[in-house]
Motif scaffolding. Structure first.
Motif, PDB file in Angstrom:
ATOM      1  N   GLU A   1      11.069  -4.427  -3.120  1.00 23.69           N
ATOM      2  CA  GLU A   1      10.068  -3.676  -2.700  1.00 23.69           C
ATOM      3  C   GLU A   1      10.671  -2.343  -1.921  1.00 23.69           C
ATOM      4  OE1 GLU A   1       5.762  -5.970  -1.945  1.00 23.69           O
ATOM      5  OE2 GLU A   1       7.620  -6.511  -0.771  1.00 23.69           O
ATOM      6  N   GLN A   2      11.602  -3.000  -0.957  1.00 27.04           N
ATOM      7  CA  GLN A   2      12.280  -1.805  -0.004  1.00 27.04           C
ATOM      8  C   GLN A   2      13.366  -0.976  -0.956  1.00 27.04           C
ATOM      9  OE1 GLN A   2      14.848  -4.236   2.576  1.00 27.04           O
ATOM     10  NE2 GLN A   2      13.002  -5.279   3.566  1.00 27.04           N
ATOM     11  N   GLU A   3      13.864  -1.409  -2.047  1.00 29.43           N
ATOM     12  CA  GLU A   3      14.689  -0.439  -2.825  1.00 29.43           C
ATOM     13  C   GLU A   3      13.857   0.441  -3.477  1.00 29.43           C
ATOM     14  OE1 GLU A   3      16.734  -3.087  -5.226  1.00 29.43           O
ATOM     15  OE2 GLU A   3      18.329  -3.525  -3.746  1.00 29.43           O
ATOM     16  N   GLU A   4      12.304   0.050  -4.212  1.00 28.32           N
ATOM     17  CA  GLU A   4      11.679   0.877  -4.642  1.00 28.32           C
ATOM     18  C   GLU A   4      11.078   2.050  -3.698  1.00 28.32           C
ATOM     19  OE1 GLU A   4       7.339   0.785  -7.380  1.00 28.32           O
ATOM     20  OE2 GLU A   4       8.337  -1.160  -6.310  1.00 28.32           O
TER      21      GLU A   4
ATOM     22  N   ARG B   1      13.016   9.023  -2.439  1.00 21.93           N
ATOM     23  CA  ARG B   1      14.136  10.090  -2.856  1.00 21.93           C
ATOM     24  C   ARG B   1      13.614  11.008  -4.037  1.00 21.93           C
ATOM     25  NH1 ARG B   1      19.486   8.968  -2.703  1.00 21.93           N
ATOM     26  NH2 ARG B   1      19.197   6.894  -2.544  1.00 21.93           N
ATOM     27  N   ASP B   2      12.878  10.348  -4.829  1.00 25.52           N
ATOM     28  CA  ASP B   2      12.295  11.174  -5.970  1.00 25.52           C
ATOM     29  C   ASP B   2      11.255  12.360  -5.567  1.00 25.52           C
ATOM     30  OD1 ASP B   2      11.744  12.045  -8.692  1.00 25.52           O
ATOM     31  OD2 ASP B   2      10.044  10.844  -8.775  1.00 25.52           O
ATOM     32  N   LEU B   3      10.559  12.136  -4.398  1.00 24.02           N
ATOM     33  CA  LEU B   3       9.588  12.864  -3.849  1.00 24.02           C
ATOM     34  C   LEU B   3      10.355  14.241  -3.047  1.00 24.02           C
ATOM     35  CD1 LEU B   3       6.602  10.882  -2.343  1.00 24.02           C
ATOM     36  CD2 LEU B   3       6.492  12.685  -4.256  1.00 24.02           C
ATOM     37  N   VAL B   4      11.358  13.556  -2.415  1.00 25.63           N
ATOM     38  CA  VAL B   4      12.198  14.597  -1.609  1.00 25.63           C
ATOM     39  C   VAL B   4      13.001  15.493  -2.740  1.00 25.63           C
ATOM     40  CG1 VAL B   4      14.133  14.838  -0.046  1.00 25.63           C
ATOM     41  CG2 VAL B   4      12.498  12.919   0.365  1.00 25.63           C
ATOM     42  N   ALA B   5      13.564  14.904  -3.671  1.00 20.87           N
ATOM     43  CA  ALA B   5      14.240  15.746  -4.551  1.00 20.87           C
ATOM     44  C   ALA B   5      13.291  16.779  -5.429  1.00 20.87           C
ATOM     45  CB  ALA B   5      15.139  14.910  -5.444  1.00 20.87           C
ATOM     46  N   ARG B   6      12.231  16.196  -5.758  1.00 20.37           N
ATOM     47  CA  ARG B   6      11.532  17.142  -6.680  1.00 20.37           C
ATOM     48  C   ARG B   6      10.101  17.611  -6.209  1.00 20.37           C
ATOM     49  NH1 ARG B   6       9.501  14.802 -11.774  1.00 20.37           N
ATOM     50  NH2 ARG B   6       9.230  12.763 -10.680  1.00 20.37           N
ATOM     51  N   GLY B   7       9.819  17.189  -5.147  1.00 20.93           N
ATOM     52  CA  GLY B   7       8.305  17.412  -4.742  1.00 20.93           C
ATOM     53  C   GLY B   7       8.121  18.714  -4.122  1.00 20.93           C
ATOM     54  N   ARG B   8       9.170  19.358  -3.555  1.00 24.87           N
ATOM     55  CA  ARG B   8       8.655  20.689  -2.773  1.00 24.87           C
ATOM     56  C   ARG B   8       8.512  21.903  -3.594  1.00 24.87           C
ATOM     57  NH1 ARG B   8      15.031  22.556  -0.955  1.00 24.87           N
ATOM     58  NH2 ARG B   8      15.827  22.598  -3.274  1.00 24.87           N
ATOM     59  N   ALA B   9       8.813  21.917  -5.030  1.00 23.26           N
ATOM     60  CA  ALA B   9       8.368  23.157  -5.854  1.00 23.26           C
ATOM     61  C   ALA B   9       7.090  22.673  -6.213  1.00 23.26           C
ATOM     62  CB  ALA B   9       9.383  23.154  -6.938  1.00 23.26           C
ATOM     63  N   ALA B  10       6.695  21.388  -6.425  1.00 24.27           N
ATOM     64  CA  ALA B  10       5.300  20.968  -6.758  1.00 24.27           C
ATOM     65  C   ALA B  10       3.995  20.954  -5.381  1.00 24.27           C
ATOM     66  CB  ALA B  10       5.402  19.747  -7.297  1.00 24.27           C
TER      67      ALA B  10
ATOM     68  N   GLU C   1       0.776  -1.284   0.048  1.00 25.98           N
ATOM     69  CA  GLU C   1       0.202   0.008   0.155  1.00 25.98           C
ATOM     70  C   GLU C   1       0.838   0.993   0.004  1.00 25.98           C
ATOM     71  OE1 GLU C   1      -3.792   1.844   2.558  1.00 25.98           O
ATOM     72  OE2 GLU C   1      -2.492   0.342   3.173  1.00 25.98           O
ATOM     73  N   ALA C   2       1.972   1.311   0.749  1.00 30.80           N
ATOM     74  CA  ALA C   2       2.909   2.284   0.792  1.00 30.80           C
ATOM     75  C   ALA C   2       3.531   2.708  -0.721  1.00 30.80           C
ATOM     76  CB  ALA C   2       4.164   2.147   1.695  1.00 30.80           C
ATOM     77  N   LEU C   3       3.917   1.620  -1.327  1.00 31.79           N
ATOM     78  CA  LEU C   3       4.418   1.717  -2.969  1.00 31.79           C
ATOM     79  C   LEU C   3       3.133   2.430  -3.748  1.00 31.79           C
ATOM     80  CD1 LEU C   3       6.424  -1.442  -3.180  1.00 31.79           C
ATOM     81  CD2 LEU C   3       7.360   1.139  -2.787  1.00 31.79           C
TER      82      LEU C   3
ATOM     83  N   ALA D   1      14.001  -1.220   4.811  1.00 30.07           N
ATOM     84  CA  ALA D   1      14.813  -2.149   5.548  1.00 30.07           C
ATOM     85  C   ALA D   1      14.225  -3.121   6.315  1.00 30.07           C
ATOM     86  CB  ALA D   1      16.099  -1.501   6.417  1.00 30.07           C
ATOM     87  N   THR D   2      13.067  -3.146   6.683  1.00 32.41           N
ATOM     88  CA  THR D   2      12.257  -4.317   7.672  1.00 32.41           C
ATOM     89  C   THR D   2      11.112  -5.228   6.851  1.00 32.41           C
ATOM     90  OG1 THR D   2      12.811  -2.722   9.429  1.00 32.41           O
ATOM     91  CG2 THR D   2      11.032  -4.741   9.893  1.00 32.41           C
TER      92      THR D   2
END
Length: 289
Positions: free
Chosen positions: A155-158, A164-173, A100-102, A148-149
């Motif tokens: 799934e963990q890597e995804e 990371r993508d949200l943190v990198a690009r999300g703020r201006a959006a 669900e998180a993914l 990691a758990t």
């Protein structure tokens, strides 16, 4: 940047007049002055040992977001109880279910891409309060649980890649991320991810290396080490903003009864909009065709 200017004489606005574009009160500094952060164009990472006060910081930010008229909440809480009282206010509340998180993170990625397409079409680089779109505040309590758990390695890597993508690009959006972990180690918070967070708060850590993983290399050696925080001083942390130096703060604390009261009031203020204009949320989140 964090600020320590005195509260305006007119007083701090209370919901439902708050906005995510307003400075968020997070606590006081060592001189007793109020500390504010402007989260909407930044992200925040909190790390430290269990019981240090990270959840207090997340709940303080969640309270501001819940009372803001221009905010939607997306909550990920593997333990269910740290952010659980905000469930009725949130558009999505994810417990110990990485599938669900993914799904939710993928959906947020679509929202982000749609918003950037809209900005490009209008010759703009970031959303503002005048655009009328909600700020989607994403709070993650314990990154390590999802990275990691629980779940498979793939799934963990995804999860890490999507976060990371949200943190990198999300703020201006208009999609800021607030994340916490009690395992500040390189496998949970690699430098490439940590440095994307505009604000970083180090609560009590057991080693100088753990403190440096949150704040950045070298700060412990310069006298800014979260190992100096006493175990009994819950809520104390070193907070660093982009381009600044760490400052000692004491995070505001909300009791369970106070959180329940705020969440109940926030849910009541949001109910008319949700019931009367169900399609507006799809447009607001950028999911409409």
């Amino acid at each position: 940047m964090t600020t320590t200017t005195p509260t305006p004489s007119s007083g701090v606005p209370v919901g439902p007049g708050l906005s995510m574009f307003d400075p968020i009160f997070v606590g006081i500094d060592e001189f007793g002055q109020p500390v504010y952060i402007t989260l909407v164009y930044r992200n925040l990472l909190a790390g430290g040992e269990p019981g240090g006060g990270k959840s207090g910081l997340l709940n303080t930010i969640a309270a501001h977001a819940a009372l803001s008229v221009d905010s939607r909440l997306v909550l990920l809480d593997g333990k269910l109880v740290e952010l659980g009282q905000w469930e009725d206010v949130a558009d999505a509340f994810i417990g110990p279910d990485i599938t669900e998180a993914l799904t939710v993170l993928r959906r947020l990625q679509v929202v982000m891409n749609n918003r950037y397409a809209w900005l490009r079409a209008h010759g703009r680089r970031k959303l503002t309060a005048l655009d009328g779109l909600s700020v989607i505040t994403v709070l993650v309590d314990e990154i390590a649980f999802y990275s990691a758990t629980v779940g498979s390695k793939q799934e963990q890597e995804e999860f890490v890649a999507l976060l990371r993508d949200l943190v990198a690009r999300g703020r201006a959006a208009g999609i800021p991320v607030v994340a916490a972990t009690q395992r500040p180690s390189f496998d949970i918070i690699p430098t490439s991810l940590r440095d994307l967070f505009g604000y970083r708060a180090a609560f009590r850590c057991t080693t100088p290396n753990s403190s440096n993983i949150v704040l950045g290399h070298g700060w412990a050696e310069q006298g800014y080490s979260a190992t100096d925080i006493q175990p009994t001083n819950q809520g104390a942390a070193y907070l660093i903003a982009e381009g600044g130096i760490p400052r000692r703060i004491k995070v505001a604390y909300l009791s369970d009864s106070q959180i329940a009261g705020i969440a109940d009031y926030a849910a009541w203020t949001r109910r008319p909009t949700r019931l009367s204009t169900p399609d507006a949320s799809r447009l607001d989140l950028g999911l409409a065709a």
